[in-house]
Design a protein around this motif. Structure first.
Motif, PDB file in Angstrom:
ATOM      1  N   MET A 142       0.844  -1.190   0.000  1.00 20.35           N
ATOM      2  CA  MET A 142       0.000   0.000   0.000  1.00 20.35           C
ATOM      3  C   MET A 142       0.877   1.237   0.000  1.00 20.35           C
ATOM      4  O   MET A 142       1.969   1.248   0.579  1.00 20.35           O
ATOM      5  N   SER A 143       0.411   2.290  -0.669  1.00 20.45           N
ATOM      6  CA  SER A 143       1.041   3.605  -0.606  1.00 20.45           C
ATOM      7  C   SER A 143      -0.058   4.651  -0.547  1.00 20.45           C
ATOM      8  O   SER A 143      -1.079   4.529  -1.225  1.00 20.45           O
ATOM      9  N   PHE A 144       0.133   5.666   0.284  1.00 25.62           N
ATOM     10  CA  PHE A 144      -0.854   6.746   0.356  1.00 25.62           C
ATOM     11  C   PHE A 144      -0.129   8.045   0.670  1.00 25.62           C
ATOM     12  O   PHE A 144       0.952   8.053   1.255  1.00 25.62           O
ATOM     13  N   ARG A 145      -0.748   9.144   0.229  1.00 24.94           N
ATOM     14  CA  ARG A 145      -0.138  10.458   0.418  1.00 24.94           C
ATOM     15  C   ARG A 145      -0.526  10.994   1.791  1.00 24.94           C
ATOM     16  O   ARG A 145      -1.704  11.158   2.101  1.00 24.94           O
ATOM     17  N   ALA A 146       0.507  11.296   2.618  1.00 18.45           N
ATOM     18  CA  ALA A 146       0.278  11.820   3.964  1.00 18.45           C
ATOM     19  C   ALA A 146       0.394  13.335   4.024  1.00 18.45           C
ATOM     20  O   ALA A 146      -0.019  13.949   5.007  1.00 18.45           O
ATOM     21  N   GLY A 147       0.961  13.954   2.990  1.00 23.40           N
ATOM     22  CA  GLY A 147       1.105  15.399   2.974  1.00 23.40           C
ATOM     23  C   GLY A 147       1.583  15.864   1.617  1.00 23.40           C
ATOM     24  O   GLY A 147       1.961  15.065   0.755  1.00 23.40           O
ATOM     25  N   SER A 148       1.585  17.165   1.435  1.00 25.79           N
ATOM     26  CA  SER A 148       1.996  17.720   0.147  1.00 25.79           C
ATOM     27  C   SER A 148       3.505  17.732  -0.024  1.00 25.79           C
ATOM     28  O   SER A 148       4.010  17.862  -1.129  1.00 25.79           O
TER      29      SER A 148
END
Length: 750
Positions: free
Chosen positions: A481-487
């Motif tokens: 899994m990969s997800f964006r935690a911040g810009s």
């Protein structure tokens, strides 16, 4: 005269306690002490938290002039006279006392003998001495003629009787400071009294005895010798061992520890150098055998400094040999109250001390190098080749498994390796490239690694704002899994101890809560209350619904998972806060925070106040770790590469450990007694066992340094690892700097 935060009032009891005059304070700091001038009844002086001493006159409501020189809060002051000339002594939280000539309004001397804040000062007219009381509980006596240190009084801490609450005694269990909070002359011609912690002590200087008395006359008097003594007049430092032994291991670097204990009451400067040079059969000179000599620094009063002396890698063949090392030491006094920048400064200091007449003690030590046929422990000793982009091979981040003997390490561009610290094999358990199959290629670097042991996962937070979830335990590591935690770059991550939660922070992004049982959805976004970048997040082990955050805005905030707003803010640091950890003493819970202001602060979470400030540090604090209740130590890692161990009961310095590497970026707990220390390009392992006195903790490795001899009964074992040479397959709001950039994180954060 009475005073508040912004004004002083003069009261006349002959006029029925009428307030006859008010003096307005224009400075920003509160007033710590006010004293009338005994030689000029129309004048008085104030000490304040704005680092200033102000001189006032009754004829004006405004300050007459200011004495500047201290760089921290001025706590206390007193007048004295020498040769018909009036002087003022002031004590400050900058760990110094200053002498001021009241005629020229200039500072004539600075008293630097300790590394603890000065909380009280007094001139004793009968003894003609100046007395300073420190935050660490000691009392210093100085000559009022030449301002040289004459005596140090450090009475034992007296436990109050369990049966009563006399006005001198109170039952207490919290680790409150035992600082000297007051000094006064007694009726005896050569005595004085001082308040320390929750007791009052009476000192008769004529027989050099300290006496602590209870208000109840049946309490026995406790007497202790308070003179400053050296074990040997010719020796400042106790050295162990006298011989350093290094096993010859082809293509390997070996280490040995050297303990230097300062038994004096003054700060001692030291320098360890090679004494002689000659060539060996394999063509190298002795000065090339040891990689981190010379070593130099300062040793605080009453503490032990552990040096880790490291060899370079040995050639294929070597012979038994030895060389001599020279240890120089001298009392540094008020010279160099900041760390040495380089060896030249250290050499210059010793030359200056010799010219001043100070004794420079020299001791010859033997370094022995011997062949060792069998090696039961392999060291990861290679380094990866520098890639074409020129980023080098520095270790970027590390995490230790909470129960297994495994660590995760990562280099630039997502090269993650998992190592078994007790394995005899050189290769990593797993090797994995986070971005190997990703479309972002080599554009991101992993900044943080975290084990989720109960799921056999680890998280990799990168500087592109993504968090990657990877599973281990099978033949290969898989990214699930990969997800964006911040810009932008991830700056902190922490795992909930029982719930399926992960907290993360990123540049220019608030703290977020992620739930892996809900497909890694963000279930709460906390208000962006910090005005600077969040440096660390930690859950409270006694209240898993609570966590704390450390920020570049100089504050610590405490949060609750049920609310997007912080519960409260802890103010006090003067620079960015880099790290924090929770710990308990008795039934009371505390938090320790470390900052670039060269201090670590202890916070009482029930009363939400700072109860103690650890100031005996000479570099920014980058990492802190509190061991379990059975092991009462606070471990503080500094930017200068040293570890400081403090007691979590009384916050006294127990030991300093110099690992011979660069700044300590993180300190990680593995199990209950093993500590893994991350530095740039190196990993060290240290075991702490307060229940054993001098055995060797088994199976940590044959290449550890010898067990340390400590009165406090802890043992340190160190093993130095380097990264592999070759790729392996397979109160409400804070103020501070709001312009933090990713570039500053690149330079200072890692």
């Amino acid at each position: 005269m009475s005073w508040s935060s912004d004004e002083m009032n003069l009261w006349d009891w002959d006029k029925a306690w009428e307030c006859t005059q008010t003096f307005k304070c224009k400075h920003s700091g509160y007033i710590c002490q006010v004293m009338f001038n005994p030689k000029n009844s129309n004048s008085f002086v104030t000490a304040s938290a704005n680092h200033m001493i102000e001189v006032w006159d009754f004829d004006s409501p405004q300050c007459k002039y200011t004495l500047s020189g201290h760089w921290d809060r001025v706590n206390c002051l007193d007048f004295f006279t020498h040769d018909n000339q009036q002087y003022l002594i002031t004590g400050s939280s900058d760990c110094s006392a200053k002498i001021w000539d009241m005629h020229s309004n200039m500072c004539t001397h600075t008293l630097h003998a300790s590394m603890s804040p000065v909380m009280s000062v007094m001139f004793h007219p009968n003894l003609q001495v100046l007395i300073t009381g420190l935050e660490d509980g000691t009392v210093y006596l100085w000559s009022s003629t030449n301002f040289r240190l004459e005596r140090i009084i450090n009475p034992p801490v007296i436990e109050p009787p369990a049966w009563g609450f006399g006005w001198l005694y109170n039952i207490f269990s919290s680790p409150v400071s035992e600082h000297v909070w007051g000094l006064a002359c007694s009726m005896q011609s050569e005595g004085f009294v001082f308040g320390r912690g929750e007791t009052v002590a009476m000192v008769d200087v004529s027989n050099v005895n300290n006496q602590e008395e209870s208000s109840h006359h049946s309490v026995p008097q406790i007497r202790a010798d308070t003179t400053t003594q050296l074990i040997d007049n010719s020796v400042l430092l106790e050295v162990h061992p006298s011989d350093l032994r290094f096993p010859l291991q082809p293509h390997k670097s070996t280490t040995c520890s050297l303990d230097l204990t300062n038994h004096t009451y003054e700060r001692v400067a030291f320098r360890l150098v090679q004494k002689n040079k000659k060539s060996h059969s394999f063509g190298e000179e002795e000065d090339s055998l040891l990689s981190n000599v010379p070593i130099y620094g300062f040793i605080a009063s009453g503490s032990t400094y552990t040096l880790v002396v490291t060899t370079k890698e040995w050639p294929d063949q070597g012979e038994d040999t030895s060389l001599d090392l020279l240890l120089q030491s001298s009392i540094s006094g008020d010279k160099f109250i900041v760390p040495f920048e380089n060896e030249t400064e250290c050499v210059d200091l010793f030359e200056e001390l010799k010219e001043m007449g100070n004794v420079v003690h020299e001791l010859t030590l033997k370094a022995v190098f011997y062949a060792q046929e069998e090696v039961t422990r392999e060291i990861i000793s290679a380094t990866k080749k520098v890639d074409a982009l020129g980023f080098g091979n520095s270790l970027v981040c590390l995490d230790a498994h909470p129960t297994e003997t495994w660590i995760l390490t990562c280099k630039f561009f997502g090269d993650v390796h998992m190592w078994d610290l007790v394995s005899q094999e050189k290769k990593a358990l797993y090797s994995f490239h986070v971005y190997e199959n990703g479309d972002r290629g080599l554009s991101a670097t992993v900044k943080f690694l975290k084990f989720i042991a109960r799921k056999r996962w680890f998280l990799a937070g990168a500087d592109d704002g993504f968090i990657h979830v990877c599973t281990y335990g099978t033949e290969i590591v898989q990214q699930i899994m990969s997800f964006r935690a911040g810009s932008s770059s991830v700056t902190a991550m922490t795992i909930h101890p029982t719930q399926p939660y992960v907290l993360s922070s990123a540049y220019e992004s608030p703290i977020r809560l992620w739930n892996w049982e809900e497909g890694w959805q963000c279930t709460r976004t906390f208000d962006d209350e910090h005005s600077g970048t969040v440096r660390q997040i930690t859950f409270n082990p006694k209240d898993a619904n609570c966590f704390a955050s450390a920020s570049e805005d100089q504050t610590v905030k405490v949060w609750n998972l049920d609310s997007p707003k912080s519960s409260y803010t802890l103010f006090g640091h003067l620079a960015q806060v880099n790290c924090l950890d929770f710990f308990a003493h008795g039934d009371q819970q505390y938090l320790i925070s470390g900052s670039d202001d060269l201090t670590a602060r202890i916070w009482d979470l029930e009363n939400r106040v700072c109860v103690y400030t650890i100031r005996a540090l000479m570099a920014p604090v980058l990492s802190v770790l509190c061991l379990l209740p059975d092991h009462p130590y606070l471990i503080i890692g500094l930017k200068d590469g040293t570890l400081h161990l403090f007691s979590s009961a009384n916050f006294r310095l127990v030991r300093i450990i110099d690992l011979g590497c660069s700044k300590v970026r993180s300190v990680n707990l593995m199990g209950s007694v093993r500590v893994v220390i991350e530095q740039e390009g190196a990993v060290s392992i240290m075991d702490i066992d307060p229940e054993q006195q001098g055995g060797i903790i088994s199976e940590v490795g044959a290449n550890m340094v010898d067990a340390a001899r400590l009165d406090v009964a802890w043992e340190a074992q160190l093993d130095i690892f380097q990264e592999p040479k070759e790729d392996l397959p397979g109160a409400v709001s804070g103020t501070g700097n709001t312009n933090s950039t990713q570039a500053s994180e690149e330079c200072d954060g890692i």
